[in-house]
Design an enzyme around this catalytic site. Structure first.
Site, PDB file in Angstrom:
ATOM      1  N   HIS A  30      -0.823  -5.218  -4.575  1.00  0.00           N
ATOM      2  CA  HIS A  30       0.187  -4.166  -4.672  1.00  0.00           C
ATOM      3  C   HIS A  30      -0.451  -2.919  -5.285  1.00  0.00           C
ATOM      4  O   HIS A  30      -1.170  -3.034  -6.280  1.00  0.00           O
ATOM      5  CB  HIS A  30       1.348  -4.662  -5.540  1.00  0.00           C
ATOM      6  CG  HIS A  30       2.448  -3.662  -5.683  1.00  0.00           C
ATOM      7  ND1 HIS A  30       3.400  -3.475  -4.701  1.00  0.00           N
ATOM      8  CD2 HIS A  30       2.728  -2.773  -6.658  1.00  0.00           C
ATOM      9  CE1 HIS A  30       4.236  -2.517  -5.092  1.00  0.00           C
ATOM     10  NE2 HIS A  30       3.837  -2.061  -6.277  1.00  0.00           N
ATOM     11  N   ASP A  78       7.321  -8.421  -5.853  1.00  0.00           N
ATOM     12  CA  ASP A  78       6.348  -7.736  -6.711  1.00  0.00           C
ATOM     13  C   ASP A  78       6.411  -8.207  -8.162  1.00  0.00           C
ATOM     14  O   ASP A  78       6.141  -7.449  -9.099  1.00  0.00           O
ATOM     15  CB  ASP A  78       6.523  -6.205  -6.630  1.00  0.00           C
ATOM     16  CG  ASP A  78       6.237  -5.686  -5.231  1.00  0.00           C
ATOM     17  OD1 ASP A  78       5.405  -6.298  -4.527  1.00  0.00           O
ATOM     18  OD2 ASP A  78       6.845  -4.689  -4.818  1.00  0.00           O
TER      19      ASP A  78
HETATM   20  C1  GRF Z   1      -2.149  -1.651   0.440  1.00  0.00           C
HETATM   21  O1  GRF Z   1      -1.936  -0.482  -0.293  1.00  0.00           O
HETATM   22  C2  GRF Z   1      -1.611  -2.842  -0.320  1.00  0.00           C
HETATM   23  O2  GRF Z   1      -1.729  -2.721  -1.700  1.00  0.00           O
HETATM   24  C3  GRF Z   1      -0.164  -2.843   0.093  1.00  0.00           C
HETATM   25  O3  GRF Z   1      -0.177  -2.470   1.454  1.00  0.00           O
HETATM   26  C4  GRF Z   1      -1.335  -1.697   1.732  1.00  0.00           C
HETATM   27  C5  GRF Z   1      -2.061  -2.371   2.848  1.00  0.00           C
HETATM   28  O4  GRF Z   1      -3.156  -1.618   3.288  1.00  0.00           O
HETATM   29  N1  GRF Z   1       0.448  -4.122  -0.154  1.00  0.00           N
HETATM   30  P1  GRF Z   1      -4.199  -2.256   4.312  1.00  0.00           P
HETATM   31  O5  GRF Z   1      -3.411  -2.694   5.546  1.00  0.00           O
HETATM   32  O6  GRF Z   1      -4.864  -3.416   3.633  1.00  0.00           O
HETATM   33  O7  GRF Z   1      -5.146  -1.143   4.629  1.00  0.00           O
END
Ligand code: GRF
Length: 214
Positions: free
Chosen positions: A109, A145
């Site tokens: 997150h 979360d």
């Molecule tokens: C990331 O910012 C993660 O923390 C959140 O969703 C986003 C996913 O990005 N849960 P990616 O698809 O891994 O580039």
């Protein structure tokens, strides 16, 4: 060797960080399958390029969350995975599914939880005027979360940051802490005690807290 399923909905840069980490023969986990709820998620291409099996489980084809989660569970277990990494997976999971993977499912997150839960959290952090944000890898529990925190990285917020510049700075750290958290879990160095994850690892004696200068 721990076998993991990675669940995605989008671009999959965190998935890529996990793929890259798993390429090291010394890394204690391997990706058994990448599952997306969206057929056009770019992360599926990343997996295919790395020779990793993929599956699409489209939530629109199911009548309700229970049926969707039942299929997800089936596909994960059929792959042989015994651990799940959520990496930008944008579906809320049922309590039944989450409890079935208790202490065996982690999520990343882009904030320092428990601050800024939910979506658009980089903008929320900017709007709140906080000087630091960061990212968190935590075990998944039914409450969104929440769940025992395994690793966090701190990221400064600059006064001229936009949502995009801050998101990019946080993502850099996400790509470091997700493989680290997975490694610690796969090595059996993480135990859940109440609402805390306790890390027993000489290299990360403070519970794997990282404090990068960036
Ligand atoms: C990331 O910012 C993660 O923390 C959140 O969703 C986003 C996913 O990005 N849960 P990616 O698809 O891994 O580039």
């Amino acid at each position: 060797m721990m076998k993991i399923a990675v669940l995605i909905s989008g671009g999959g840069t965190n998935l890529q960080a996990l793929i890259d980490a798993c390429k090291d023969p010394a890394f204690p986990a391997e990706i058994a399958i990448v599952i997306s709820n969206k057929a056009d998620a770019f992360g599926l291409e990343r997996a295919k390029k790395a020779g990793i099996p993929t599956a699409v489980v489209n939530h629109k084809n199911f009548d309700g969350r229970e049926a969707f989660d039942a299929e997800l569970d089936k596909v994960i277990r059929a792959s042989g995975a015994d651990f799940v990494c959520l990496a930008g997976f944008l579906r809320i999971l049922t309590d039944g599914f989450v409890n079935g993977w208790r202490d065996k499912m982690i999520n990343i997150h882009p904030s320092l939880l428990p601050s800024f839960k939910g979506l658009h959290v980089q903008q929320a952090a900017i709007d709140a005027g906080v000087k630091f944000s960061g990212c968190t890898v935590h075990f998944v529990v039914p409450e969104m979360d929440a769940g025992p925190i395994i690793v966090q990285a701190v990221v400064p917020i600059h006064q001229n940051d936009t949502e995009d510049t801050l998101a990019a700075r946080i993502l850099e750290q996400e790509h470091k802490i997700y493989p680290l958290a997975l490694k610690l879990c796969a090595e059996g160095k993480v135990t859940v005690e109440g609402n805390k994850a306790i890390i027993r690892d000489e290299a990360h004696p403070d519970g794997a807290l990282m404090n990068p200068a960036g």
